[in-house]
Design a protein around this motif. Structure first.
Motif, short mmCIF file in Angstrom:
data_model
loop_
_atom_site.label_atom_id
_atom_site.label_comp_id
_atom_site.label_asym_id
_atom_site.label_seq_id
_atom_site.Cartn_x
_atom_site.Cartn_y
_atom_site.Cartn_z
N ALA A 150 4.44 20.50 0.10
CA ALA A 150 3.91 19.10 -0.72
C ALA A 150 3.94 17.89 -0.26
O ALA A 150 4.61 17.80 1.21
CB ALA A 150 5.03 18.97 -1.86
N GLU A 151 3.13 17.05 -0.37
CA GLU A 151 3.17 15.38 -0.05
C GLU A 151 4.05 14.74 -1.11
O GLU A 151 3.83 15.02 -2.14
CB GLU A 151 1.79 14.69 0.07
CG GLU A 151 1.04 15.38 1.21
CD GLU A 151 1.33 15.05 2.35
OE1 GLU A 151 2.21 14.41 2.71
OE2 GLU A 151 0.46 15.25 3.39
N ALA A 152 4.74 13.70 -0.35
CA ALA A 152 5.80 12.91 -1.43
C ALA A 152 5.52 11.44 -1.10
O ALA A 152 5.62 11.04 -0.02
CB ALA A 152 7.41 13.27 -1.07
N ALA A 153 5.30 10.80 -2.40
CA ALA A 153 5.43 9.25 -2.15
C ALA A 153 6.48 8.71 -2.89
O ALA A 153 6.86 9.47 -4.10
CB ALA A 153 4.02 8.89 -3.27
N GLY A 154 7.22 7.81 -2.14
CA GLY A 154 8.53 7.63 -2.76
C GLY A 154 8.46 5.93 -3.09
O GLY A 154 7.93 5.21 -2.47
N LEU A 155 9.33 5.77 -4.03
CA LEU A 155 9.11 4.39 -4.73
C LEU A 155 10.73 4.31 -5.28
O LEU A 155 11.41 5.01 -6.00
CB LEU A 155 8.34 4.33 -5.90
CG LEU A 155 7.45 2.86 -6.03
CD1 LEU A 155 6.66 2.90 -4.72
CD2 LEU A 155 6.70 2.85 -7.22
N VAL A 156 11.24 3.02 -5.15
CA VAL A 156 12.50 2.74 -5.88
C VAL A 156 12.05 1.92 -7.24
O VAL A 156 11.38 1.08 -6.98
CB VAL A 156 13.24 1.74 -4.82
CG1 VAL A 156 14.61 1.01 -5.60
CG2 VAL A 156 13.69 2.50 -3.68
N LEU A 157 12.82 2.02 -8.28
CA LEU A 157 12.34 1.60 -9.39
C LEU A 157 13.50 0.95 -10.21
O LEU A 157 14.62 1.01 -9.62
CB LEU A 157 11.80 2.74 -10.49
CG LEU A 157 10.76 3.74 -10.05
CD1 LEU A 157 10.98 4.96 -10.83
CD2 LEU A 157 9.50 2.89 -9.75
N GLY A 158 13.28 0.01 -11.20
CA GLY A 158 14.44 -0.58 -11.67
C GLY A 158 14.61 -2.05 -11.46
O GLY A 158 15.28 -2.92 -11.95
N ALA A 159 13.50 -2.63 -10.15
CA ALA A 159 13.58 -4.05 -10.01
C ALA A 159 12.18 -4.51 -10.62
O ALA A 159 11.39 -3.85 -11.18
CB ALA A 159 13.51 -4.12 -8.41
N SER A 160 12.13 -5.89 -10.50
CA SER A 160 10.93 -6.58 -11.08
C SER A 160 9.61 -6.17 -10.47
O SER A 160 8.62 -6.69 -11.06
CB SER A 160 11.22 -8.14 -11.09
OG SER A 160 11.38 -8.72 -9.88
N VAL A 161 9.71 -5.51 -9.31
CA VAL A 161 8.54 -5.48 -8.43
C VAL A 161 8.53 -3.71 -7.89
O VAL A 161 10.03 -3.30 -7.58
CB VAL A 161 8.32 -6.11 -7.43
CG1 VAL A 161 7.87 -7.65 -7.98
CG2 VAL A 161 9.18 -6.40 -6.22
N PRO A 162 7.68 -3.15 -7.55
CA PRO A 162 7.98 -1.81 -7.13
C PRO A 162 8.56 -1.91 -5.39
O PRO A 162 8.01 -2.99 -4.68
CB PRO A 162 6.47 -1.33 -6.89
CG PRO A 162 5.39 -2.12 -7.93
CD PRO A 162 6.35 -3.60 -7.90
N ILE A 163 9.08 -1.15 -5.11
CA ILE A 163 9.67 -1.09 -3.52
C ILE A 163 9.33 0.53 -2.99
O ILE A 163 9.71 1.38 -3.45
CB ILE A 163 11.09 -1.10 -3.78
CG1 ILE A 163 11.57 -2.58 -4.53
CG2 ILE A 163 11.85 -1.31 -2.09
CD1 ILE A 163 13.18 -2.48 -5.06
N ILE A 164 8.54 0.25 -1.99
CA ILE A 164 7.92 1.48 -1.47
C ILE A 164 8.93 1.89 -0.48
O ILE A 164 9.17 0.92 0.71
CB ILE A 164 6.57 1.12 -0.75
CG1 ILE A 164 5.61 0.59 -1.81
CG2 ILE A 164 6.04 2.30 0.12
CD1 ILE A 164 4.36 -0.18 -1.11
N LEU A 165 9.39 3.00 -0.30
CA LEU A 165 10.48 3.51 0.52
C LEU A 165 9.85 4.85 1.17
O LEU A 165 9.83 5.94 0.50
CB LEU A 165 11.57 3.90 -0.45
CG LEU A 165 12.87 4.12 0.28
CD1 LEU A 165 13.37 2.67 0.99
CD2 LEU A 165 14.07 4.40 -0.75
N ASN A 166 9.21 4.58 2.42
CA ASN A 166 8.94 5.70 2.88
C ASN A 166 9.93 6.30 4.03
O ASN A 166 10.81 5.77 4.46
CB ASN A 166 7.62 5.29 3.81
CG ASN A 166 6.15 5.17 2.90
OD1 ASN A 166 6.11 5.80 2.03
ND2 ASN A 166 5.54 4.15 2.99
N SER A 167 9.55 7.54 4.56
CA SER A 167 10.47 8.51 5.31
C SER A 167 9.73 8.30 6.68
O SER A 167 8.54 8.32 6.71
CB SER A 167 10.81 9.69 4.99
OG SER A 167 11.32 10.47 6.09
N ARG A 168 10.59 8.48 7.84
CA ARG A 168 9.86 8.49 8.94
C ARG A 168 9.00 9.74 9.38
O ARG A 168 8.10 9.64 10.16
CB ARG A 168 11.11 8.22 10.22
CG ARG A 168 11.70 7.16 10.37
CD ARG A 168 12.61 7.09 11.64
NE ARG A 168 13.87 8.18 11.39
CZ ARG A 168 14.83 7.75 10.86
NH1 ARG A 168 15.07 6.46 10.26
NH2 ARG A 168 15.96 8.53 10.62
#
Length: 462
Positions: free
Chosen positions: A419-437
């Motif tokens: 699988a491919e995985a797109a990671g996001l942190v939620l709960g803030a007023s803007v999206p936060i993109i959290l990628n892995s190395r």
């Protein structure tokens, strides 16, 4: 499919059989890999003749193989061997066409035990003749039957759901994204790749010297990219968050710094990014063979969430699922079992979350739990256990008991199920993109596409 042949003695001129087959994009990919024919005319997303439009023409030998499927399966069936086959192509079939292949006995040769058959393939929608021909085969002499279910199946490692998300994000305004400390090839490359695909406008915040040196080593062009020189990682994170507060950035992207340094700046009360919900993490996963995107939450931030935190985890995930086009997300709250066990806290939390959704304390989706992993995602497993909820066997969001379970599940899907995985942190007023190395280009692009779609919804654009 149960297959039973027709022996030479049973066959008579005029006997006819047919099979229907929906020609899919995956069929053409499988054929390209098996045959070695990589002609772009046959690949669903490639333009093979330069006219600006992908053709997705079914290869001639793929269409011919549909004739052989009738001969090998039905008429004469098991035990048949080809001697000759002529093919004349009258029109082209394409991906998403439903085709019917038909064979008819025209002659028998008693001395050679061979049979001649008229063969054709037509498109079902308009009855257009795609292929005609004549087959000569050695017919079986002995009665045989078997089940085709005994054959191993195939799963195409293609990430159609992320391709769709990228397409959805194409028409959106560029997401102005503060990229924090993009001082290594992975983080800088991901930001520039998303820029090149017109998903984001990056503002690079970090050590300008390291950023420039990394770009030089990569052969990347930073012309026109705003760079704010702040060598200290914690200070860079605070400044990136301040850019959001000033209205200069619409999203954040983690670069080459510790996650907790970025999160610390985000949750600072003076930063103004808090919304009243806990920060939670969600993976949007494109699992080969699965008919829909799969969200896994929380696998990166909340270590051992209590019930109150799980409410925010579920609500954030529902909101994100709706942002990417799932109108009424089906949320499966996972435990080791599908019944409430007082000795298993995760089962109790799952039941409470399900009831809270039923009472309107969680909105926008269907929530059910506890569900074990099998009966959350597999309808046959759910039926075996007697589960009849609209979520069981159909879950689009999986809520895990703790970070251990979430991390293991997400990495199993990525490294074993491809699988491919797109990671996001939620709960803030803007999206936060959290990628892995370890993320590849598709995962990085998908993360930005998901962030852009979520931003559109957060700001009332959808």
């Amino acid at each position: 499919m149960h297959i039973e042949n027709r022996t030479f003695d049973e066959l008579q001129p005029g006997d006819s059989r047919e099979l229907r087959r929906l020609c899919t994009q995956d069929d053409l990919l499988v054929f390209a890999n098996v045959s070695g024919n990589h002609n772009p005319m046959h690949i669903y997303n490639l333009d093979g003749d330069g006219d600006g439009t992908p053709e997705a023409v079914a290869p001639g030998m793929f269409v011919g193989a549909l004739v052989s499927a009738v001969i090998g399966n039905l008429l004469p069936g098991a035990g048949t061997l080809y001697r000759a086959q002529s093919l004349v192509f009258h029109a082209r079939a394409h991906a998403d066409d439903e085709l019917v292949s038909r064979v008819t006995v025209t002659d028998k040769n008693e001395s050679t035990h061979t049979v001649t058959l008229a063969t054709e393939v037509r498109r079902v929608s308009d009855d257009a003749l795609i292929l005609s021909g004549v087959a000569e085969v050695e017919a079986p002499r002995h009665k045989l039957s078997y089940s085709s279910h005994d054959l191993p199946g195939l799963i195409v490692q293609r990430h159609r759901h992320f391709e769709k998300l990228l397409k959805q994000a194409e028409g959106l305004a560029l997401l102005i994204t503060a990229v924090v400390c993009p001082e290594d090839p992975n983080s800088l490359g991901g930001a520039l790749l998303a820029r090149d695909h017109t998903l984001i406008t990056p503002i690079l915040v970090g050590d300008a010297g390291k950023i420039a040196l990394t770009a030089q080593d990569m052969g990347a062009d930073l012309t026109g990219v705003e760079i704010i020189d702040i060598p200290d990682h914690a200070a860079a994170a605070r400044h990136a968050v301040a850019l959001v507060g000033q209205g200069r950035a619409q999203a954040l992207m983690k670069g080459h710094l510790h996650t907790d340094q970025l999160l610390r700046a985000i949750i600072d009360k003076s930063a103004g990014l808090r919304t009243g919900r806990r920060l939670t993490h969600a993976f949007v996963m494109d699992v080969p063979g699965l008919a829909h995107p799969l969200l896994v939450t929380d696998a990166a931030i909340n270590i051992a969430p209590d019930l109150k935190t799980k409410v925010d985890i579920v609500q954030n995930a529902i909101d994100l699922a709706r942002s990417i086009g799932i109108e009424q997300p089906k949320v499966g709250v996972l435990s080791a079992v599908e019944t409430v066990n007082p000795d298993l806290p995760s089962s109790i939390d799952a039941a409470l979350l399900s009831k809270m959704a039923e009472r309107g304390q969680i909105t926008g989706g269907l929530v059910d739990g506890p569900l074990a992993m099998d009966n959350a995602v597999d309808i046959a497993a759910a039926r075996t256990k007697g589960l009849t909820s609209p979520v069981a066997g159909r879950a689009e969001v999986l809520v895990v008991p703790n970070i251990d379970a979430g991390n293991m599940l997400a990495k199993q899907l990525a490294f074993i199920s491809h699988a491919e995985a797109a990671g996001l942190v939620l709960g803030a007023s803007v999206p936060i993109i959290l990628n892995s190395r370890s993320d590849d280009d598709m995962a990085r692009l998908a993360s930005c596409a998901v962030a852009a779609l979520h931003h559109q919804r957060l700001t009332g654009g959808a």
